[in-house]
Design an enzyme around this catalytic site. Sequence first.
Site, mmCIF file in Angstrom:
data_model
loop_
_atom_site.group_PDB
_atom_site.id
_atom_site.type_symbol
_atom_site.label_atom_id
_atom_site.label_comp_id
_atom_site.label_asym_id
_atom_site.label_seq_id
_atom_site.Cartn_x
_atom_site.Cartn_y
_atom_site.Cartn_z
ATOM 1 N N GLU A 139 0.855 -1.202 0.000
ATOM 2 C CA GLU A 139 0.000 0.000 0.000
ATOM 3 C C GLU A 139 0.883 1.241 0.000
ATOM 4 O O GLU A 139 2.017 1.190 0.455
ATOM 5 C CB GLU A 139 -0.839 0.053 1.299
ATOM 6 C CG GLU A 139 -1.792 -1.073 1.471
ATOM 7 C CD GLU A 139 -2.344 -1.121 2.905
ATOM 8 O OE1 GLU A 139 -2.207 -0.120 3.648
ATOM 9 O OE2 GLU A 139 -2.889 -2.167 3.269
ATOM 10 N N LYS A 158 2.383 4.643 1.422
ATOM 11 C CA LYS A 158 2.540 5.233 2.749
ATOM 12 C C LYS A 158 2.433 6.739 2.568
ATOM 13 O O LYS A 158 3.396 7.422 2.216
ATOM 14 C CB LYS A 158 3.890 4.851 3.348
ATOM 15 C CG LYS A 158 4.092 5.381 4.753
ATOM 16 C CD LYS A 158 5.300 4.722 5.376
ATOM 17 C CE LYS A 158 5.782 5.341 6.669
ATOM 18 N NZ LYS A 158 5.315 6.622 7.070
ATOM 19 N N ASP A 185 2.078 10.595 3.327
ATOM 20 C CA ASP A 185 2.629 11.489 4.329
ATOM 21 C C ASP A 185 1.542 12.480 4.733
ATOM 22 O O ASP A 185 1.389 13.539 4.145
ATOM 23 C CB ASP A 185 3.815 12.225 3.703
ATOM 24 C CG ASP A 185 4.774 12.718 4.757
ATOM 25 O OD1 ASP A 185 4.540 12.448 5.942
ATOM 26 O OD2 ASP A 185 5.754 13.393 4.382
ATOM 27 N N TYR A 200 -7.116 2.325 5.957
ATOM 28 C CA TYR A 200 -6.394 1.084 5.679
ATOM 29 C C TYR A 200 -6.387 0.062 6.812
ATOM 30 O O TYR A 200 -5.834 -1.017 6.671
ATOM 31 C CB TYR A 200 -4.946 1.375 5.270
ATOM 32 C CG TYR A 200 -4.199 2.239 6.275
ATOM 33 C CD1 TYR A 200 -4.009 3.593 6.026
ATOM 34 C CD2 TYR A 200 -3.700 1.707 7.460
ATOM 35 C CE1 TYR A 200 -3.341 4.401 6.937
ATOM 36 C CE2 TYR A 200 -3.037 2.506 8.382
ATOM 37 C CZ TYR A 200 -2.860 3.847 8.115
ATOM 38 O OH TYR A 200 -2.206 4.649 9.016
ATOM 39 N N LYS A 257 10.805 2.802 2.691
ATOM 40 C CA LYS A 257 10.905 4.252 2.477
ATOM 41 C C LYS A 257 11.560 4.577 1.140
ATOM 42 O O LYS A 257 12.537 3.947 0.732
ATOM 43 C CB LYS A 257 11.737 4.879 3.603
ATOM 44 C CG LYS A 257 11.106 4.751 4.982
ATOM 45 C CD LYS A 257 9.889 5.619 5.131
ATOM 46 C CE LYS A 257 10.256 7.053 5.402
ATOM 47 N NZ LYS A 257 10.251 7.430 6.802
ATOM 48 N N CYS A 303 9.460 47.083 -8.362
ATOM 49 C CA CYS A 303 8.927 45.894 -9.032
ATOM 50 C C CYS A 303 9.917 45.429 -10.100
ATOM 51 O O CYS A 303 10.344 46.237 -10.926
ATOM 52 C CB CYS A 303 7.573 46.221 -9.663
ATOM 53 S SG CYS A 303 7.007 44.942 -10.797
ATOM 54 N N CYS A 306 8.406 46.155 -13.790
ATOM 55 C CA CYS A 306 8.167 47.482 -14.367
ATOM 56 C C CYS A 306 8.986 48.580 -13.710
ATOM 57 O O CYS A 306 8.949 49.723 -14.153
ATOM 58 C CB CYS A 306 6.679 47.822 -14.295
ATOM 59 S SG CYS A 306 6.113 48.118 -12.608
ATOM 60 N N CYS A 345 3.129 45.061 -6.372
ATOM 61 C CA CYS A 345 3.334 46.113 -7.347
ATOM 62 C C CYS A 345 1.941 46.633 -7.680
ATOM 63 O O CYS A 345 1.077 45.856 -8.055
ATOM 64 C CB CYS A 345 3.998 45.560 -8.609
ATOM 65 S SG CYS A 345 3.912 46.737 -9.961
ATOM 66 N N CYS A 391 1.634 47.595 -15.143
ATOM 67 C CA CYS A 391 2.781 46.683 -15.028
ATOM 68 C C CYS A 391 2.592 45.522 -15.999
ATOM 69 O O CYS A 391 1.553 44.864 -15.974
ATOM 70 C CB CYS A 391 2.885 46.155 -13.598
ATOM 71 S SG CYS A 391 4.133 44.867 -13.416
HETATM 72 S S1 IVH Z 1 0.137 0.694 8.802
HETATM 73 C C1 IVH Z 1 0.013 -1.744 12.240
HETATM 74 N N1 IVH Z 1 -0.419 1.627 6.437
HETATM 75 O O1 IVH Z 1 2.790 5.705 8.459
HETATM 76 C C2 IVH Z 1 -0.291 -0.609 11.384
HETATM 77 N N2 IVH Z 1 0.566 3.126 7.993
HETATM 78 O O2 IVH Z 1 5.338 5.045 10.240
HETATM 79 C C3 IVH Z 1 0.768 0.409 11.354
HETATM 80 N N3 IVH Z 1 0.844 5.433 7.159
HETATM 81 O O3 IVH Z 1 1.823 6.425 11.716
HETATM 82 C C4 IVH Z 1 0.533 1.440 10.331
HETATM 83 N N4 IVH Z 1 -0.036 5.055 5.165
HETATM 84 O O4 IVH Z 1 0.330 7.318 9.909
HETATM 85 C C5 IVH Z 1 0.101 1.929 7.647
HETATM 86 N N5 IVH Z 1 -1.030 2.312 4.297
HETATM 87 C C6 IVH Z 1 -0.514 2.594 5.511
HETATM 88 C C7 IVH Z 1 -0.062 3.893 5.841
HETATM 89 C C8 IVH Z 1 0.491 4.120 7.106
HETATM 90 C C9 IVH Z 1 0.512 5.957 5.968
HETATM 91 C C10 IVH Z 1 1.490 6.169 8.256
HETATM 92 C C11 IVH Z 1 0.801 6.044 9.574
HETATM 93 C C12 IVH Z 1 1.840 5.636 10.566
HETATM 94 C C13 IVH Z 1 3.124 5.796 9.822
HETATM 95 C C14 IVH Z 1 4.044 4.651 10.200
#
Ligand code: IVH
Length: 672
Positions: free
Chosen positions: A114, A116, A118, A230, A319, A413, A416, A431, A436
């Site tokens: 999935e 992740k 931010d 999720y 990551k 500016c 201009c 400006c 301008c």
């Molecule tokens: S699973 C056991 N799934 O990432 C479940 N986390 O460093 C643990 N996050 O604090 C989390 N997308 O806010 C999970 N598809 C995803 C995610 C996700 C974003 C964030 C979440 C968590 C941080 C973990």
Amino acid sequence: MADKLLSRYEELKALVNSHNYRYHVLDAPIISDLEYDRLLNELKKIEMDHPDWITSDSPTQRAGARPADRFEKIRHPAPILSLANAFGGDDARAWLERVKKLDDRVEQAKFVVEPKIDGLSVVLHYRDGLFVQGATRGDGEVGEDITSNLRTVRAIPLRIPVDSKGPKPPKNFVVRGEAFIPNKEFEELNRKLEEAGEKTYLNPRNTAAGSLRQLDPVLTASRPITLLVYQIVFSEGGKIPTSQWEILEYLKALGFPVTDIARRFNDLESAIQYTETFNEGRDALPYEADGMVIKIDDLNLAADLGFVGKDPRGAIAFKFPAREVTTTLNEIGVAVGRTGVLTPYAMLEPVEIGGVVVERATLHNFDFIAEKDIRVGDRVLIKRAGEVIPYVIGPVLDARTGKEKTYKPSTKCPACGQPVEHFEGEVAWYCVNAACPAQLVRNIEHFVSRGAMDIVGLGIKIVEQLIESGLVKDVADLFTLKKSQLLELEGFAEKKAENLLASIEQAKGQSLNRLIVALGIHGVGEVMAGDLSRTFGNLSALSKTSVEELQQIEGVGPNIAESIVDWFAQPANQKLLKKLKAVGLWPEMKKDEKKKDGAFTGLTFVVTGTLPTLSRDGVKEFIEGNGGKVTDSVSKKTSYLVLGENPGSKFEKAQSLGVKILDEAGLKKLAK
Ligand code: IVH
């Protein structure tokens, strides 16, 4: 009768919620905005007559709560866990080797991948299918109660299942997701803030988190926040699936927004391969993702594997390499926006970030440069995320040599050369030269718009053509255009040229109010333009006024007074006025042409929402015709708020300030 209405009410709630879901979650609306508004209005009307019927899952209950003093604490029903990181395929393989040793079943495990995202981790509580509470993650044990803010997020279902054919959720049901602002919406939000001279946000994550963790739900409602769900954190009184893949399908069937890029794989190698494709294709994602999560699909197995601290062993965050680098800031440039806002940017020693060479990054505004003490010649940390414009995070202080130079913003500016202005209470510098070149398209667009000179047939395409061809260098040039010149432009035939010239000619008869609006003086809208016209009678008198004299006029504060005086003091604007006079655009208004006295004399009105019979212009005419004044924003000085269907945040504000509220009928009665 009441029974029938009640069942229609229930039906409307379900209908609006379902269209809402189709729009915000599925991204696949099946009715027009107009039809949606009609349903919502019908629903609101019933609620006005029967306030006792309103339930918390009504779509009208999303925005509206009063600001809170502080957030209450909520203990999570189960720990809200974090994730261990893997930086690359080898880290992920090592993770799998470790857990294989703990449990033989891992050998056969499947994996779900999935994104992740931010954003901000949120926890949503449902009881008997009803959204009852929402919290931040906090320390993982206890979070903050941000229910009123989360209610405003349209992607969060207020009742599940959203579709009555969906599965019935357990009685007590708690899910977790990530709330965020998509990149495109973030850029759009910043563009609007910049145009309004307000401080722009630094990145989508902080904006989403900040908007959800502040106390006024009306503000949250105005932020384009969405979420993806999720995980099921807790459930009681009902069965739920036991694999992550099925959980995602189940959450989707209930009506939650769920990522559509999750995939299930039979082996880790395929999962890693899939993950890597997103590292390369990160920019294609509509949100900021700092990696992908690889999860063991069998949730019983994952639970049995246990944790290391707060990190479950059954999943790992893969990551992506951070898209932050340091480079040298060679120079600071300044861009002029279409509204005249000046935005500083960094000209960088070119540097590669995630496959893209970056030479420029935004510095947001001049305050930011000062606050972070960013100097020319500094090593600076740059971030590039998704499609968001790269931005400077700050200087690397350890790398200072002493040769760096403090930046002093230019007072002119860059487009201009005219002096720039700053308005009290705003961060931006502007400006304000009406001619301008950087702002010309926008200025002309405003000049000819309906509320200003109302020149029909002069759309943006033609404005651009006129500027490009050199025929128009300021708004006064419009009035000396000749048919032969227009005929040389692409797409112009006799008829079109004649029509355009005729509507330009007609504009010479427009009133002084409209011309003042058209000049686009910062802070001067229709109401003020009317006051200025009545007070001064023509532009020569207005151009000679002083800040003190202007402040004698009701509603003119020191900031606007100064903005007006500054505008007329600009040599470029004086030149423009001379040209306007020369072409015969010089309306006068008799100074004694007093405002009509009437039932509303001395009263100030603000209008919000759609009224049953009067249009926007209509209600304005009605109020002014009775001697009243219409302004745009609610303050303590507002006498009445005129309330229509689908009101905006002005309604909230009026309520909180205790401003009297009228509907259209009440307004008409008041005039008698
Ligand atoms: S699973 C056991 N799934 O990432 C479940 N986390 O460093 C643990 N996050 O604090 C989390 N997308 O806010 C999970 N598809 C995803 C995610 C996700 C974003 C964030 C979440 C968590 C941080 C973990």
